[in-house]
Design a protein around this motif. Structure first.
Motif, PDB file in Angstrom:
ATOM      1  N   ARG A   1       9.096  -5.405   8.427  1.00  0.00           N
ATOM      2  CA  ARG A   1       7.929  -5.076   9.259  1.00  0.00           C
ATOM      3  C   ARG A   1       6.980  -4.014   8.687  1.00  0.00           C
ATOM      4  N   THR A   2       7.452  -3.041   7.928  1.00  0.00           N
ATOM      5  CA  THR A   2       6.570  -2.005   7.378  1.00  0.00           C
ATOM      6  C   THR A   2       6.843  -1.808   5.892  1.00  0.00           C
ATOM      7  N   ILE A   3       5.851  -1.248   5.208  1.00  0.00           N
ATOM      8  CA  ILE A   3       6.022  -0.939   3.791  1.00  0.00           C
ATOM      9  C   ILE A   3       7.085   0.139   3.614  1.00  0.00           C
ATOM     10  N   GLN A   4       7.109   1.093   4.524  1.00  0.00           N
ATOM     11  CA  GLN A   4       8.105   2.159   4.437  1.00  0.00           C
ATOM     12  C   GLN A   4       9.518   1.590   4.515  1.00  0.00           C
TER      13      GLN A   4
ATOM     14  N   THR B   1      -3.809  -4.988  10.617  1.00  0.00           N
ATOM     15  CA  THR B   1      -2.707  -4.290   9.957  1.00  0.00           C
ATOM     16  C   THR B   1      -1.859  -5.259   9.158  1.00  0.00           C
ATOM     17  N   ASP B   2      -1.601  -6.429   9.726  1.00  0.00           N
ATOM     18  CA  ASP B   2      -0.789  -7.418   9.029  1.00  0.00           C
ATOM     19  C   ASP B   2      -1.454  -7.858   7.727  1.00  0.00           C
TER      20      ASP B   2
ATOM     21  N   SER C   1      -3.625  -6.171   5.995  1.00  0.00           N
ATOM     22  CA  SER C   1      -3.612  -5.033   5.073  1.00  0.00           C
ATOM     23  C   SER C   1      -2.254  -4.909   4.389  1.00  0.00           C
ATOM     24  N   LEU C   2      -1.195  -5.061   5.163  1.00  0.00           N
ATOM     25  CA  LEU C   2       0.156  -5.002   4.584  1.00  0.00           C
ATOM     26  C   LEU C   2       0.355  -6.135   3.584  1.00  0.00           C
TER      27      LEU C   2
ATOM     28  N   THR D   1      -1.599  -5.395   0.428  1.00  0.00           N
ATOM     29  CA  THR D   1      -0.987  -4.298  -0.336  1.00  0.00           C
ATOM     30  C   THR D   1       0.247  -4.782  -1.083  1.00  0.00           C
ATOM     31  N   LEU D   2       1.102  -5.502  -0.393  1.00  0.00           N
ATOM     32  CA  LEU D   2       2.328  -5.974  -1.034  1.00  0.00           C
ATOM     33  C   LEU D   2       2.065  -7.022  -2.112  1.00  0.00           C
TER      34      LEU D   2
ATOM     35  N   LEU E   1       7.977  -8.953   5.109  1.00  0.00           N
ATOM     36  CA  LEU E   1       7.422  -8.366   6.331  1.00  0.00           C
ATOM     37  C   LEU E   1       8.123  -8.872   7.585  1.00  0.00           C
TER      38      LEU E   1
ATOM     39  N   GLN F   1       5.452 -12.393   3.038  1.00  0.00           N
ATOM     40  CA  GLN F   1       5.661 -12.687   4.453  1.00  0.00           C
ATOM     41  C   GLN F   1       7.145 -12.633   4.822  1.00  0.00           C
TER      42      GLN F   1
END
Length: 128
Positions: free
Chosen positions: A97-100, A70-71, A73-74, A77-78, A93, A90
């Motif tokens: 912690r989340t894209i949302q 997940t990390d 992937s985030l 994506t970013l 995040l 980094q």
């Protein structure tokens, strides 16, 4: 295993129905069709399939590539946002912690971490 085993069918039925059955199973459902001549052949194939599935991690052709964490992937994506490198991503995040959470953060707060122009680009990227 997505496999359908078809037992011995008459030559007439095979000519009439097998192409339609084959198209449905292979093309429409994306499964494997294994026609067999008798019940013993079907039993042998099923035993082999069960054995092969139990040896799943041993067969190098059956090992699927590991999915990104997940990390990762985030992070990936970013990093699609222009001018956001790994260090800035980094930092984001670590804080959010989340894209949302990043998307919901005010531009002023994002600017403290990645700079005003990058914060504007980030908001534009996700809200356009």
């Amino acid at each position: 295993v997505n496999t359908v085993v078809v037992a011995n069918i008459s030559l007439k039925a095979q000519n009439e129905h097998l192409p339609t059955l084959q198209q449905f199973i292979v093309i429409d459902l994306g499964m494997t069709l294994l026609p067999v001549s008798d019940i013993m052949e079907a039993v042998g194939i099923l035993v082999q399939l069960v054995y092969a599935e139990s040896q799943y991690n041993i067969n190098p052709f059956r090992i699927h590539p590991k999915l990104l964490s997940t990390d990762a992937s985030l992070l990936n994506t970013l990093q699609l946002v222009p001018n956001l490198g790994q260090i800035k991503v980094q930092a984001l995040l670590t804080k959010y912690r989340t894209i949302q959470a990043i998307c919901n953060a005010p531009v002023e707060d994002l600017a403290k971490i990645i700079g005003k122009s990058n914060a504007v680009k980030l908001v534009t990227f996700f809200h356009s």
